[in-house]
Design an enzyme around this catalytic site. Structure first.
Site, PDB file in Angstrom:
ATOM      1  N   ASP A   1     -10.277  13.966  78.053  1.00 57.01           N
ATOM      2  CA  ASP A   1      -8.948  13.644  78.569  1.00 57.01           C
ATOM      3  C   ASP A   1      -7.935  13.388  77.444  1.00 57.01           C
ATOM      4  O   ASP A   1      -7.071  12.520  77.557  1.00 57.01           O
ATOM      5  CB  ASP A   1      -9.048  12.420  79.493  1.00 57.01           C
ATOM      6  CG  ASP A   1      -7.732  12.143  80.242  1.00 57.01           C
ATOM      7  OD1 ASP A   1      -6.920  13.073  80.366  1.00 57.01           O
ATOM      8  OD2 ASP A   1      -7.523  10.999  80.653  1.00 57.01           O
ATOM      9  N   TYR A   2      -8.048  14.134  76.352  1.00 57.62           N
ATOM     10  CA  TYR A   2      -7.011  14.049  75.320  1.00 57.62           C
ATOM     11  C   TYR A   2      -5.703  14.618  75.871  1.00 57.62           C
ATOM     12  O   TYR A   2      -5.696  15.650  76.548  1.00 57.62           O
ATOM     13  CB  TYR A   2      -7.430  14.814  74.070  1.00 57.62           C
ATOM     14  CG  TYR A   2      -8.404  14.072  73.201  1.00 57.62           C
ATOM     15  CD1 TYR A   2      -7.978  13.083  72.311  1.00 57.62           C
ATOM     16  CD2 TYR A   2      -9.770  14.336  73.278  1.00 57.62           C
ATOM     17  CE1 TYR A   2      -8.873  12.391  71.520  1.00 57.62           C
ATOM     18  CE2 TYR A   2     -10.684  13.653  72.483  1.00 57.62           C
ATOM     19  CZ  TYR A   2     -10.229  12.685  71.605  1.00 57.62           C
ATOM     20  OH  TYR A   2     -11.122  11.992  70.828  1.00 57.62           O
ATOM     21  N   GLU A   3      -4.590  13.958  75.528  1.00 56.56           N
ATOM     22  CA  GLU A   3      -3.291  14.379  76.034  1.00 56.56           C
ATOM     23  C   GLU A   3      -2.268  14.597  74.925  1.00 56.56           C
ATOM     24  O   GLU A   3      -1.152  15.053  75.193  1.00 56.56           O
ATOM     25  CB  GLU A   3      -2.782  13.346  77.044  1.00 56.56           C
ATOM     26  CG  GLU A   3      -3.774  13.154  78.200  1.00 56.56           C
ATOM     27  CD  GLU A   3      -3.303  12.166  79.260  1.00 56.56           C
ATOM     28  OE1 GLU A   3      -2.160  11.664  79.141  1.00 56.56           O
ATOM     29  OE2 GLU A   3      -4.084  11.900  80.194  1.00 56.56           O
ATOM     30  N   HIS A   4      -2.638  14.271  73.679  1.00 51.46           N
ATOM     31  CA  HIS A   4      -1.757  14.446  72.514  1.00 51.46           C
ATOM     32  C   HIS A   4      -2.600  15.025  71.377  1.00 51.46           C
ATOM     33  O   HIS A   4      -3.772  14.688  71.230  1.00 51.46           O
ATOM     34  CB  HIS A   4      -1.144  13.107  72.093  1.00 51.46           C
ATOM     35  CG  HIS A   4      -0.501  12.360  73.221  1.00 51.46           C
ATOM     36  ND1 HIS A   4       0.736  12.688  73.723  1.00 51.46           N
ATOM     37  CD2 HIS A   4      -0.947  11.314  73.961  1.00 51.46           C
ATOM     38  CE1 HIS A   4       1.037  11.863  74.709  1.00 51.46           C
ATOM     39  NE2 HIS A   4       0.028  11.022  74.880  1.00 51.46           N
TER      40      HIS A   4
END
Length: 298
Positions: free
Chosen positions: A147-150
């Protein structure tokens, strides 16, 4: 030699297709990110479906008020006091249909963006495999969610780092399932689609964050988004989702479960996930009960 390579590739593809078709319908819930003193035992669990808790989050940053990236050495950032190794064992013993995973990354760490950062692919993979194996074994976990978002790396570097780690953890039988959690953002999609193109076969679920869409999302738009993202992540087991916080998307009170019934009729309802138990505790997990009842019928 060329024929053997072709034969092996076909076996891998057939195995992945069989896994996708035979995976039971699943309800999944993120838990522990907001330190709301919620426990596994607080959440209603329907015994008729497969249930996954997803601990949020393990992050490759240092703890404290000034966190720094650790190049793949993961630390626990969820509410480990209420969601401890002994409590993982307890909920799994009480409910044989429950499995517990951990999620990597998330949005922020100490109010700063949890950027995916790798000093090199090989070093990040080595550190991540080692540290995640340790956490998974300590907590007796079953799976992993991405769930990496950056990002501070290119899509290709992200794909190689994550893909190689998940492949290794599965090959070593550290985990039995894996998922990704993208949402409809250009930069996010570029990274996850690169990962999917190279390593989609090692992921069992796509936890697409449909609650990241606009709060005014209609049922028709929701179904259109589902078909669009199912096409983007072709071959993946796409799950639908809603948030019990102030996020957007199609909310339960606005027709989410009616949309699920429509997908069920079309044989497209693979499962539902919720963000998150921490927020749902205040209303007694009303919508979790309803979501699991819908899935039990499917």
């Amino acid at each position: 030699m060329r024929n053997w390579k072709l034969f092996f590739s076909l076996i891998v593809l057939l195995t992945h297709a069989t896994q996708v078709l035979t995976q039971p319908i699943v309800f999944r819930e993120y838990i522990g990110a907001n330190f709301a003193n919620v426990r596994f035992s607080d959440v209603p669990i329907n015994p008729s479906i497969q249930f996954h808790f997803i601990l949020s989050f393990a992050i490759d940053f240092t703890p404290g008020s000034s966190p720094k990236p650790t190049n793949g050495r993961f630390n626990v950032f969820w509410d480990s006091e209420n969601l401890s190794p002994s409590q993982v064992l307890s909920i799994k013993r009480q409910h044989p249909n429950v499995k517990v995973a951990l999620s990597l990354g998330g949005d922020t760490v100490s109010d700063k963006a949890a950027n995916f950062t790798a000093f090199s692919i090989d070093s990040w993979v080595s550190n991540a495999v080692s540290s995640l194996t340790s956490v998974v074994k300590q907590y007796n976990l079953d799976g992993i969610d991405i769930d990496y978002e950056h990002f501070h790396v290119s899509p290709s570097v992200f794909a190689q780092c994550i893909g190689r780690v998940v492949t290794t953890l599965k090959r070593n039988r550290v985990i039995s399932f894996a998922s990704i959690a993208p949402y409809d953002d250009g930069e996010v999609q570029r990274h996850y689609l690169a990962l999917w193109r190279s390593y989609g076969r090692v992921f069992d679920y796509v936890n697409f964050q449909f609650y990241a869409y606009d709060r005014r999302t209609t049922m028709g738009q929701f179904l259109s988004y589902f078909n669009e993202q199912s096409s983007n992540y072709d071959g993946g087991k796409m799950l639908v989702s809603f948030g019990t916080d102030s996020s957007g998307g199609l909310k339960p009170e606005n027709g989410f479960f009616t949309a699920c019934e429509e997908l069920r009729k079309q044989r497209k309802l693979n499962g539902i996930f919720v963000w998150s138990a921490d927020n749902s505790k205040a209303n007694g997990f009303r919508y979790e009960r309803q979501a699991q009842a819908v899935l039990a019928k499917a």
